[in-house]
Design a protein around this motif. Sequence first.
Motif: not given
Length: 903
Positions: A645-658, A690-698
């Motif tokens: 929920s929010g926190r896009l920079p933290t999500l980017k770090r998790l995806l990089t780790n994965f 939520m829309v911003t993060i969903a667009s980034f993930v796609r």
Amino acid sequence: MDLLKICASIRSFCRILSEPDANKICSDKTVELALLSNTLHDSFQLHTTSKKTSRQTLPSPNNNRIVSNIRGPTWWLSLILLLLSVVIGFQLGLVFLCNIKRCITDEINLSQDVDGNRTNSLSIVSINLPRVPEKKQLILIAVMTSKDFLTTRAPTVMRTWAKKVPGEVLFFSSEGSTTNDPSINLVSLPAVTDTYPPQKKSFLMMKYIYDHYLNKFEWFMRVDDDVYIRTDNLEKLLRSIDNRKPYYIGQPGMGTKDEYGKLALGENENFCMGGPGIILSRETLSRFTPHIKKCLKNFYTSHEDVELGRCVHKYANTSCTWSYEMQHILYNHPNKTDGYRARNLVSTDILRAVSLHSIKDIKVFTRVHNFALQRRMIELEQRTMLLRRQVHLYEKILSLENDLKNQKQKFLKANSKVKTQSKQVYKLLSQSDEHIAEQMMALYNNSHELFNVDGLQSATLDRHLRNALHEYFTRSSPSVPDSIRSMLKTKFSQKDKILPGIYTLFTASQYAANTELPVRSIEPAYRQCFDEVVRTYMEDVNKISRNMGRFLEYRKTLYGYYRYEPKYGINYILDLFLIYRKYLGKKMSVPVRKRVYAVQRFRPLYFRELSSSYSSAILSPFGVDSSKKNSISSSIPIRMIVPVSGRLPTLKRLLTNFDRVVMRSNDSDLLNVHLYIILMETAEDSGERMVTIASFVRNYLKQYAAPRVHLIEVGNGSFTRGFARSYGASKFNDTDLLFFIDLDMIFTRNLFSRIRHHTIFNKQVYFPIIFSQYDPNYWETSKIALDFTSFRIKDDIGYWRQYGFGMLGIYKADLGQIGSWNVEISGWGKEDVEIYDKLVQSRNLTVFRAVDDSLMHVFHTKECSTALRDDQLTMCKGTKSITLGSQRIFVRHVKKMIELNQI
């Protein structure tokens, strides 16, 4: 007919009879007949004298009246003699008929011995059976059970305490009972049912034991199938008692208050309560069992143990042990099974008991058995430690003796004066070995250092030995040469070792300077340790004091210190408040305080082989063929679920780790690892929508072609972590392995093998203990670059989050058993604590926790909203304060600020 000869014949016949009261009866009748014969003899003499006198006075006809007066009473005398003869004959006939009937017929079937020869039950009454040698069977334990428990309680008994019985264990059940377990020796009693009360079952069980096992065992014990037996304590008790005496051992009872006067008990008559068990000697069993048929026909109550006690009291002429201690030896817990569910089984009653009643839950029964085995291991290790200490002590003495002999040889080479002096000294020293040994043993046996460790006490041993020798030489011979004193000083010059460490103070709470929380409540494990040390100390002190008419009564621990040494154990300094009581002579009670120094030793590590079924469950929770276990274990899919929920920079770090750990690896263990992002709308004003993060993930999935990263959007209101986790879990099958992870985590490849290993389907869940970073602003070292293959774990960088439960490995079906997360909780925290509590309380699932260095929580600032509930706000503030830094970091930070004159 000579009546004295008749009475003598009667007495001889009575001796042949086996009736216990026959001698008394015949003795009384013989006395009566002897007195009667003496009376008759005097009457005959008087009658004869009267006839002679009358004949001498008959020459004159004028004496007719006198003659008639003398002969007149003769017919009265004959009548009296006739009546007396009838009475005597009737009594003698009764005696003859009664004894002949008892000799010829018996009211119960006579028992047969092993060879099939019939034995007279009446002859067993007065026998004194020889004592069975110790190497033979000590006890036969008869367990009363029923058909309903032959597949549950009976196998549990055979699997636990029955294996260590110094004899045999028999199970007695109703007619028609059978079992497929070959380890259970079952006796199906004919014409007996499982109805309550089990009076007939109990009495016929005793009859069966009497018929088949009387001459094979010293003791016989009757118990129920819900009783746990401490076989080691039982053997110690019975080896100290002579079974040739009529003992009837148990917890004495006279009925409840409502039953007083209604049990038909005589004065000073009691019974042994059947619940915790009844112990009978062979002599007692041989006395009352032949009369069981009479006892069965004369029941006064519905209580089986009361009627058994009445039968024993009447025919064995003995009562149940009146000792007050029996309620502790044969222990009946007032809370029954629930009393043994308690966390702390270390109590004086449980440890000293022979039997524990009643435990109707087989899981609790097994737990008590494991506890008993643990206590037995401690006792054996304690005994081994004392023996080793004695061996070490005598080795020191022998070494000293050899040194003295060598010194003697040197003295003999000196001049005659030195020779004379050395002979006197050696004569003195050669006589002191035994005395020195006694001094040394007294020092160790009287010390209060419980569970001492041989390695730890080596320096102390030398110091005590040196002091004892010095004291002995100084007292016995002040003129001992300086050369010997120097040799002794050199021999024992090792200094005592001082172990490093910081003591933790505790009163009602514990105070520690080396933990995250300086003041906190005492953990249950430590509290149990305190109680164990105090109990051991009090028993050791009072063991001798009671014989001297005094004892110390423990009241409470005022305060104490403890220090944890991983290699050895825990050191304690305890300040105890006690009551000194003297009960011999002048009675008195005085409050005292006692300082106790103790060491609780850790038992050495040991390894055991897991059963094949458990190993199969670890490697493959679905019971696959053993040849495919390793391959299937590594191929079990892992579904990683992360709420976002929010926190896009933290999500980017998790995806990089994965990406670096999982997606770029060709290891087969990582091919079935998938990441599921559960996306919800944020409630924070500053967060990405939520829309911003969903667009980034796609875009990320399209750009990097990441088939193992999945996006699940939840358009259902504001973010709550409990709802996001529950929604994510609902998308999978019951057999899927789920791992819930927070957005702030980073991990290495070792995480996934541990998840598969520690999470077992329908058996175990995994809560890893993660390493959490402190605020980097307070680090004294340079910032550490994140390396996703390994982490640098250091005390100044972070801490192990013992109270964090956010990460969880669990199967979907097991999650459904406990009802999933609480979706009503909004905001920070609390939902993970609730799910942990549910899993701990689950009867089917085990919670496994372990430090996992493949997980790290990256520091981020935490804001505790005032809109949180009180309990959530408290938890949030506590976590926030802990994550700022360690105590050492803050001390250094404060010192630095003082040096810079900033404070």
